[in-house]
Design an enzyme around this catalytic site. Structure first.
Site, PDB file in Angstrom:
ATOM      1  N   HIS A  63     -44.343  -1.784  59.165  1.00  0.00           N
ATOM      2  CA  HIS A  63     -42.935  -1.549  58.821  1.00  0.00           C
ATOM      3  C   HIS A  63     -42.477  -0.168  59.290  1.00  0.00           C
ATOM      4  CE1 HIS A  63     -44.413   1.074  55.662  1.00  0.00           C
ATOM      5  NE2 HIS A  63     -45.204   0.093  55.253  1.00  0.00           N
ATOM      6  N   ASP A 335     -49.606  -0.990  57.504  1.00  0.00           N
ATOM      7  CA  ASP A 335     -50.440  -0.164  58.364  1.00  0.00           C
ATOM      8  C   ASP A 335     -51.891  -0.645  58.436  1.00  0.00           C
ATOM      9  OD1 ASP A 335     -50.813   0.529  55.709  1.00  0.00           O
ATOM     10  OD2 ASP A 335     -50.783   2.694  56.040  1.00  0.00           O
TER      11      ASP A 335
END
Length: 505
Positions: A63, A335
């Site tokens: 994101h 991540d």
């Protein structure tokens, strides 16, 4: 013979790949924001070359920039209280701290969620990829896939709005619309490999993921006290400790992307930033990257699904597939779910010879794995399928010798170039944050790309053997059948995930 459309695309500047030279730390001004690991705003880690037409691409990305997690924000609050409740004198690069305020003013709605910087990054990437690939004609729709946490959905939404931002289709609801396929996320993930967050349903992966934080904390203990000792020389009446140093270094990247405040970036030396970055390298290398023995296992199902789609080419689906994905496949996640793809591909794995050391930081030239080049906000790995003419004219020949155009015939031919013996071949290349990363054992194609058939063989052979079966290696036998739990199906099966229409008004 090659189609006129192929030659038109090859010679059109919007389709020809031309990337600038690779950057290095010593060749340009040092920027702490390029060495802040997962706190880095998105930047392009560029590379190499002229040549081919990309006809299909798959991106896996985290994101966009967000506000801190609630736990990290508590650390910010503690630092702010320490600075404001003390009487002291600050000099040098710390002279600003009496005036520093928290870059969050609406705590119930900001921590953990996407920031305006993150929204802008995602929107800009949508615009960029629409232009870069030229896959989507005006009015055509697009589907993208996203994990289910709000900051990831928001990133996918802003990307889609950027991608579809050309023209005005408000009165034609069937045209120029985006659909998100929202998949279960993190703690709610019971779909095993068929997910954009597969690590959360692999118990064996979790056994090793904690090694990331333990190794990075061990390395941080070797340099943080020295930083505190140096900075305390600029303070009279206030003493910074190692916890304060960690928060202050985090505030460089987070402060900049939330409010544009760069002052904490200027507090630390280049060497201190490289140590900060390396601590993050250790965290991701041993936590979710090649240093976790289950990393390739959780990254492989997505790689396998993409390799199958690249093999059949754009506009097609796999055997028994019920969904034809768009030529641009976008998967938004977190991540920790990006490094496993690097592991599955067999890239950046120095552990085959000498694992990343914990007690000291090796020079940048001696290691490949860089968290800032992979898990920065909006950090990504892309796999591109390229159609190339072997033995055809170069861009220099086209410019020097000219291109002959026949009236009413789109495209042209390079003057004085004998096209006999040219052939069209298909290759694959891998990029991390848009920098080309050659596959060491398969780089014979243009720009160190890999021939498609060799890439498919590499994935289905060596990489499959390294990854093993998801169900078996994750310890899920008896919990789910391997035929269900081992594969990514959401890219080729309708109804796999919850559909969400992206409104443009």
């Amino acid at each position: 013979m090659h189609s006129k459309a192929f030659w038109h695309n090859l010679l059109s500047s919007s389709f020809v790949l031309a990337l600038v030279g690779a950057s290095s730390v010593t060749a340009e001004q040092f920027d702490p924001l390029h060495h802040s690991g997962p706190a880095s705003p998105y930047f392009v880690a560029t590379s190499c070359w002229y040549g081919c037409v990309v006809d299909q691409a798959a991106w896996l990305l985290q994101h966009g920039s967000r506000y801190p997690e609630p736990g990290s924000f508590t650390g910010w609050e503690n630092l702010f209280a320490k600075i404001q409740y003390a009487t002291y004198t600050a000099r040098g690069t710390l002279s600003f701290i009496p005036f520093w305020t928290l870059p969050i003013d609406d705590e119930p709605h900001q921590p953990l969620f996407l920031s305006s910087t993150g929204a802008g990054e995602a929107f800009a990437l949508g615009v960029k990829l629409r232009k870069r690939y030229g896959f989507t004609k005006g009015g055509e729709n697009i589907t993208v896939w996203t994990a289910g946490q709000q900051r990831v959905i928001d990133t996918a939404t802003y990307f889609t709005r950027g991608y579809l931002s050309a023209g005005n289709y408000l009165t034609t609801p069937s045209l120029n619309r985006g659909t998100l396929i929202v998949l279960p996320d993190s703690t709610t993930n019971t779909t095993f490999a068929d997910s954009l967050t597969p690590s959360s349903s692999c118990p064996a992966y979790g056994i090793f993921s904690g090694n990331g934080s333990s190794t990075s904390d061990s390395f941080r203990s070797t340099f943080r006290q020295g930083i505190a000792d140096r900075l305390n020389q600029f303070l009279n009446g206030l003493v910074l400790d190692t916890m304060d140093i960690g928060v202050m270094q985090d505030l460089c990247g987070f402060g900049f992307e939330v409010s544009g405040d760069h002052r904490f970036c200027d507090v630390f030396t280049e060497n201190e930033w490289l140590n900060y970055e390396y601590a993050h390298d250790l965290n991701y290398y041993y936590g979710s990257g090649p240093g976790n023995p289950l990393s390739a296992t959780v990254g492989f199902p997505w790689l396998k699904a993409v390799a199958d789609l690249l093999e059949v080419g754009p506009g097609n689906t796999v055997k028994n597939g019920t969904l034809v994905p768009p030529p641009l496949i976008m998967g938004f996640t977190h991540d920790n779910n990006v490094p496993p793809l690097i592991s599955a591909l067999g890239l950046w794995n120095s552990s085959q010879t000498s694992p990343l050391p914990i007690t000291h930081r090796p020079p940048l030239s001696a290691r490949e794995f860089r968290s800032s080049h992979l898990v920065s906000f909006l950090g990504n790995v892309a796999i591109e399928r390229m159609s190339c003419v072997i033995g055809g004219p170069t861009s220099e020949q086209a410019m020097d010798q000219g291109v002959f155009h026949q009236a009413n015939v789109l495209g042209g031919t390079v003057v004085g170039v004998n096209m006999t013996g040219t052939r069209e071949e298909v290759f694959v290349r891998v990029l991390a944050n848009e920098a080309v990363i050659p596959i060491p054992s398969c780089r014979s194609g243009p720009g160190s790309s890999c021939p498609l058939d060799e890439f498919v063989g590499y994935v289905n052979g060596e990489r499959k053997d390294v990854a093993g079966g998801f169900v078996e290696r994750c310890g899920l036998e008896g919990v789910v059948d391997p035929e269900v739990g081992d594969e990514v199906r959401f890219l080729t099966v309708e109804g796999d995930g919850e559909e969400m229409l992206v409104g443009l008004n």
